[in-house]
Scaffold this active site. Structure first.
Site, mmCIF file in Angstrom:
data_model
loop_
_atom_site.group_PDB
_atom_site.id
_atom_site.type_symbol
_atom_site.label_atom_id
_atom_site.label_comp_id
_atom_site.label_asym_id
_atom_site.label_seq_id
_atom_site.Cartn_x
_atom_site.Cartn_y
_atom_site.Cartn_z
ATOM 1 C CG HIS A 1 57.146 22.073 56.349
ATOM 2 N ND1 HIS A 1 56.756 20.767 56.581
ATOM 3 C CD2 HIS A 1 55.995 22.765 56.206
ATOM 4 C CE1 HIS A 1 55.429 20.689 56.587
ATOM 5 N NE2 HIS A 1 54.942 21.908 56.369
ATOM 6 C CG HIS B 1 52.415 24.731 52.903
ATOM 7 N ND1 HIS B 1 51.816 23.597 52.410
ATOM 8 C CD2 HIS B 1 52.873 24.399 54.148
ATOM 9 C CE1 HIS B 1 51.889 22.627 53.322
ATOM 10 N NE2 HIS B 1 52.524 23.091 54.381
ATOM 11 C CG HIS C 1 51.918 18.070 56.252
ATOM 12 N ND1 HIS C 1 52.424 18.227 54.986
ATOM 13 C CD2 HIS C 1 51.900 19.317 56.797
ATOM 14 C CE1 HIS C 1 52.695 19.505 54.774
ATOM 15 N NE2 HIS C 1 52.388 20.198 55.859
ATOM 16 C CD GLU D 1 50.575 20.516 61.629
ATOM 17 O OE1 GLU D 1 50.200 19.883 60.630
ATOM 18 O OE2 GLU D 1 50.659 21.763 61.646
ATOM 19 C CG HIS E 1 54.169 20.008 61.239
ATOM 20 N ND1 HIS E 1 54.421 21.301 61.602
ATOM 21 C CD2 HIS E 1 53.530 20.061 60.044
ATOM 22 C CE1 HIS E 1 53.928 22.112 60.666
ATOM 23 N NE2 HIS E 1 53.394 21.385 59.719
ATOM 24 C CG ASP F 1 53.530 25.109 58.210
ATOM 25 O OD1 ASP F 1 53.550 24.542 57.104
ATOM 26 O OD2 ASP F 1 52.757 24.767 59.141
#
Ligand SMILES: [Zn+2]
Length: 360
Positions: A14, A16, A216, A219, A240, A298
């Site tokens: 995970h 980005h 996602h 979270e 998450h 992340d």
């Protein structure tokens, strides 16, 4: 032995791509493209971008992307450079397998439906499809040059369901080039927020086409988002998902079905998604209940972290070396690589860490 040396083979599920751009690349690109940018040095930009003081919430973190995405969006060289440097950074941190995610539309300067590009200042010829092509090229070259395996996950954007079908089509077309899954990002899945049908449809078709799914959810939003992700979007992994512990029945189900949670320790704190008291972090439940989860960064550009620093953080929270290695094996088993490649990754992990973790 340093933390980095204790974990010479890492896996990240995970992260980005747009959240992992080097700060210096943004500063350089702004200069090269003559884009007016208030932060002229790397230090100034870093100070502005890094989430350094509470109150923390997810919205504040996502806001930061508006600062730098216009600098790189729609620029072929910048997009290639970002993706290539990402591979180099993986090697630097001993991340030998990773799935980097991004929204093709957010990097584009020509939208397929003729609408205004979300970030690019001027229109050009870089469509979402061309974005994926550029990034696949860079990941292929970078993986080769640095001896790592970098795959892509294409993200739908929570507030732009009209893009989701195109994301699905790109996942199909670029599957042979290392696009392994579809995701939905830029906000948490919340059953109380409308306009979901186009997302749901894309994910249901993805399941039919054999494209992997991660979502996602849970979270900053409620546990119900996790249920929605599983039931309607056929999610195999949850980005998450901390809030799942609020719903005992759902939590039990996730354990039973061996759903994988992509836990991002520092991010979970800096988005205000977990209790301030880290003794109450859901990670402790996950460890005690042998939940299938991995540790991830992340968005390093706004969190100023890397995988080693997140490992260090969870070790300070009480996880030991064996726990962390077990999460690396979980990541390998739950990654979206084709079966043969997955087998090879697990074999490499066994060589580095030993056979016993195969049973954990
Ligand atoms: Zn994320």
């Amino acid at each position: 032995m340093s933390i980095a040396e204790q974990f010479p083979y890492k896996i990240e599920l995970h992260v980005h791509l747009d959240g992992a751009i080097r700060t210096e690349t943004i500063v350089e690109t702004a200069k090269r493209r003559n884009i007016h940018f208030p932060w002229e040095t790397i230090e100034e930009l870093k100070t502005h971008l890094v989430m350094s003081a509470p109150p923390y919430h997810l919205g504040a973190l996502l806001e930061k992307f508006h600062t730098f995405m216009p600098v790189v969006a729609g620029d072929r060289d910048a997009i290639h450079q970002i993706a290539y440097e990402f591979c180099e950074d993986c090697k630097k941190h001993d991340v030998f397998y990773t799935e980097a995610r991004y929204s093709p539309q957010l990097f584009a300067n020509k939208m397929s439906d003729g609408s205004k590009p979300p970030y690019a200042h001027t229109e050009g010829d870089i469509t979402p499809r061309e974005v994926v092509n550029i990034i696949c090229n860079a990941f292929e070259k970078g993986s080769q040059d640095f001896g790592v395996k970098v795959k892509s996950i294409l993200c739908c954007v929570e507030h732009a369901p009209e893009w989701s079908n195109e994301v699905l089509e790109l996942c199909k077309e670029f599957k042979p080039r290392g696009v392994v899954a579809i995701d939905i990002a830029c906000g948490d899945l919340d059953p109380d927020v409308p306009h979901k049908e186009l997302h749901t449809r894309a994910f249901q078709l993805a399941a039919q086409y054999g494209i992997h799914r991660t979502v996602h959810a849970g979270e900053s939003g409620p546990a119900a988002g996790v249920r929605l992700a599983l039931d309607e979007m056929h999610a195999e992994r949850i980005g998450h998902g901390y809030k799942v512990v609020d719903d005992a029945e759902l939590y039990e189900r996730c354990r039973r079905e061996n759903i994988h949670f992509e836990v991002c320790p520092l991010s979970s704190v800096k988005t205000g998604s977990v209790p301030d008291d880290l003794d109450k972090h859901p990670l402790h439940r996950f460890i005690n209940d042998e939940v299938n989860f991995s540790i991830n960064t992340d968005d390093p550009i706004v969190l100023d972290n890397d995988l080693t620093s997140d490992y260090e953080m969870v070790m300070k929270m009480g996880l030991d070396k064996e726990h962390v290695i077990a999460t690396i094996f979980h990541a390998a088993r739950s990654c979206f690589a084709p079966p043969e490649e997955k087998k090879q990754i697990l074999a490499e992990l066994v060589k580095v860490y030993g056979e016993k973790y195969m049973k954990m």
